[in-house]
Design a protein around this motif. Structure first.
Motif, PDB file in Angstrom:
ATOM      1  N   PRO A   6       0.799  -1.204   0.000  1.00  0.00           N
ATOM      2  CA  PRO A   6       0.000   0.000   0.000  1.00  0.00           C
ATOM      3  C   PRO A   6       0.834   1.257   0.000  1.00  0.00           C
ATOM      4  N   ASP A   7       2.081   1.193   0.503  1.00  0.00           N
ATOM      5  CA  ASP A   7       2.951   2.358   0.520  1.00  0.00           C
ATOM      6  C   ASP A   7       3.772   2.373  -0.759  1.00  0.00           C
ATOM      7  N   LEU A   8       3.304   3.098  -1.748  1.00  0.00           N
ATOM      8  CA  LEU A   8       3.890   3.027  -3.076  1.00  0.00           C
ATOM      9  C   LEU A   8       5.142   3.866  -3.205  1.00  0.00           C
ATOM     10  N   ARG A  82      -1.228  11.689  -0.979  1.00  0.00           N
ATOM     11  CA  ARG A  82      -1.171  10.231  -0.912  1.00  0.00           C
ATOM     12  C   ARG A  82      -2.140   9.708   0.135  1.00  0.00           C
ATOM     13  N   ARG A  83      -2.205  10.338   1.282  1.00  0.00           N
ATOM     14  CA  ARG A  83      -3.091   9.881   2.348  1.00  0.00           C
ATOM     15  C   ARG A  83      -4.564  10.056   1.974  1.00  0.00           C
ATOM     16  N   GLU A  86      -5.311   7.202  -0.416  1.00  0.00           N
ATOM     17  CA  GLU A  86      -5.409   5.921   0.284  1.00  0.00           C
ATOM     18  C   GLU A  86      -6.754   5.798   0.999  1.00  0.00           C
ATOM     19  N   ALA A  89      -9.618   5.296  -1.521  1.00  0.00           N
ATOM     20  CA  ALA A  89      -9.599   3.983  -2.177  1.00  0.00           C
ATOM     21  C   ALA A  89     -10.400   2.944  -1.402  1.00  0.00           C
ATOM     22  N   LEU A 108      -3.115   9.790  -7.760  1.00  0.00           N
ATOM     23  CA  LEU A 108      -2.655   8.896  -6.702  1.00  0.00           C
ATOM     24  C   LEU A 108      -3.738   7.892  -6.318  1.00  0.00           C
ATOM     25  N   LEU A 109      -5.015   8.282  -6.430  1.00  0.00           N
ATOM     26  CA  LEU A 109      -6.095   7.319  -6.216  1.00  0.00           C
ATOM     27  C   LEU A 109      -6.032   6.208  -7.256  1.00  0.00           C
ATOM     28  N   GLU A 111      -3.446   5.161  -8.882  1.00  0.00           N
ATOM     29  CA  GLU A 111      -2.288   4.313  -8.579  1.00  0.00           C
ATOM     30  C   GLU A 111      -2.590   3.383  -7.414  1.00  0.00           C
ATOM     31  N   GLU A 112      -3.239   3.913  -6.389  1.00  0.00           N
ATOM     32  CA  GLU A 112      -3.587   3.097  -5.222  1.00  0.00           C
ATOM     33  C   GLU A 112      -4.521   1.961  -5.607  1.00  0.00           C
ATOM     34  N   ARG A 116      -3.657  -2.265  -5.542  1.00  0.00           N
ATOM     35  CA  ARG A 116      -4.398  -3.218  -4.721  1.00  0.00           C
ATOM     36  C   ARG A 116      -4.763  -4.482  -5.490  1.00  0.00           C
TER      37      ARG A 116
END
Length: 260
Positions: A6-8, A82-83, A86, A89, A108-109, A111-112, A116
């Motif tokens: 989860p931490d990309l 990023r937060r 996450e 998502a 970033l959403l 990518e998240e 997954r």
């Protein structure tokens, strides 16, 4: 492109981007000293981040990209974004198809969701998003057609709406430039038209934005609050802003606080 867990992005990369946002341009030697790693490691970090469009390389230096480039917006306050991504998502179910408009939190959403590996399909008008996740194993992207905006790397115009009509989804995610007492706003009329055309094919509109935009104005209204299902933002949002917005319709969901 990083695709594991989860931490990309490594915390060092987030600190590096923060330093660059504060200074604009830094030498490899300075970054090495500030981050406590070798220059070889810093060069590898810079190559990776430059490949993602988050910074530019010059001989012996790293620089922010142009302020009107999508990469600049993505790298600025990266960890907060990023937060937010996450947290947002979590509302997407495995196997779901969603629409995502352009913007840094939205990138970033995407990518998240791809990281997954839950068989998510993303419909977007953002060529930048499609490129950003292209090397991720589970990336499933449908790119809507339209007229191409070079700096934002996004499709706009009536063709976006014509393409979007072929789909029905539960959730449409978008980024914004600002907010006022009426609703969420943008400074780009063409992107507003594209967002409204995409939202017409979704049962719920979800906004991703940093808390600073709760008090930033923009030229045109995209959606009034009563049309919005939820707003995802960072933990710095004021309680008064949460109460004001929730009284007008949308749920306000905050991401975890930034690690010290």
């Amino acid at each position: 492109m990083l695709t594991k867990g989860p931490d990309l992005m490594h915390p060092r990369h987030m600190k590096l981007l923060d330093l660059l946002c504060q200074n604009g341009r830094l030498a490899v030697t300075e970054l090495s000293a500030k981050l406590g790693v070798s220059e070889v490691t810093i060069r590898k970090d810079l190559n990776m981040l430059a490949h993602q469009g988050l910074l530019k390389r010059e001989h012996g230096f790293a620089c922010m990209v142009a302020s009107d480039d999508i990469g600049h917006h993505l790298s600025f306050h990266y960890e907060n974004k990023r937060r937010i991504a996450e947290r947002a998502a979590r509302c997407v179910q495995p196997g779901e198809t969603v629409m995502i408009e352009s913007g840094s939190c939205c990138t970033l959403l995407a990518e998240e969701l791809c990281a997954r590996d839950c068989h998510i399909t993303i419909i977007t008008n953002s060529a930048f998003i499609a490129s950003f996740v292209r090397k991720m194993r589970s990336a499933r992207i449908i790119l809507l057609g339209g007229s191409y905006q070079n700096e934002a790397q996004v499709m706009v115009g009536p063709l976006v709406g014509l393409c979007a009509r072929n789909f029905k989804v539960d959730k449409f995610f978008l980024g914004i430039d600002g907010m006022d007492e009426r609703g969420v706003k943008s400074s780009d009329h063409l992107r507003i038209e594209a967002a409204q055309a995409m939202a017409a094919q979704a049962r719920g509109i979800i906004v991703l934005t940093e808390s600073v935009k709760f008090h930033r104005d923009a030229s045109e209204l995209i959606f009034p609050y009563e049309n919005i299902r939820a707003i995802y933002t960072d933990a710095d949002v004021a309680d008064s802003d949460i109460e004001r917005c929730q009284a007008l319709g949308p749920e306000i969901v905050t991401a975890a606080k930034r690690r010290s």
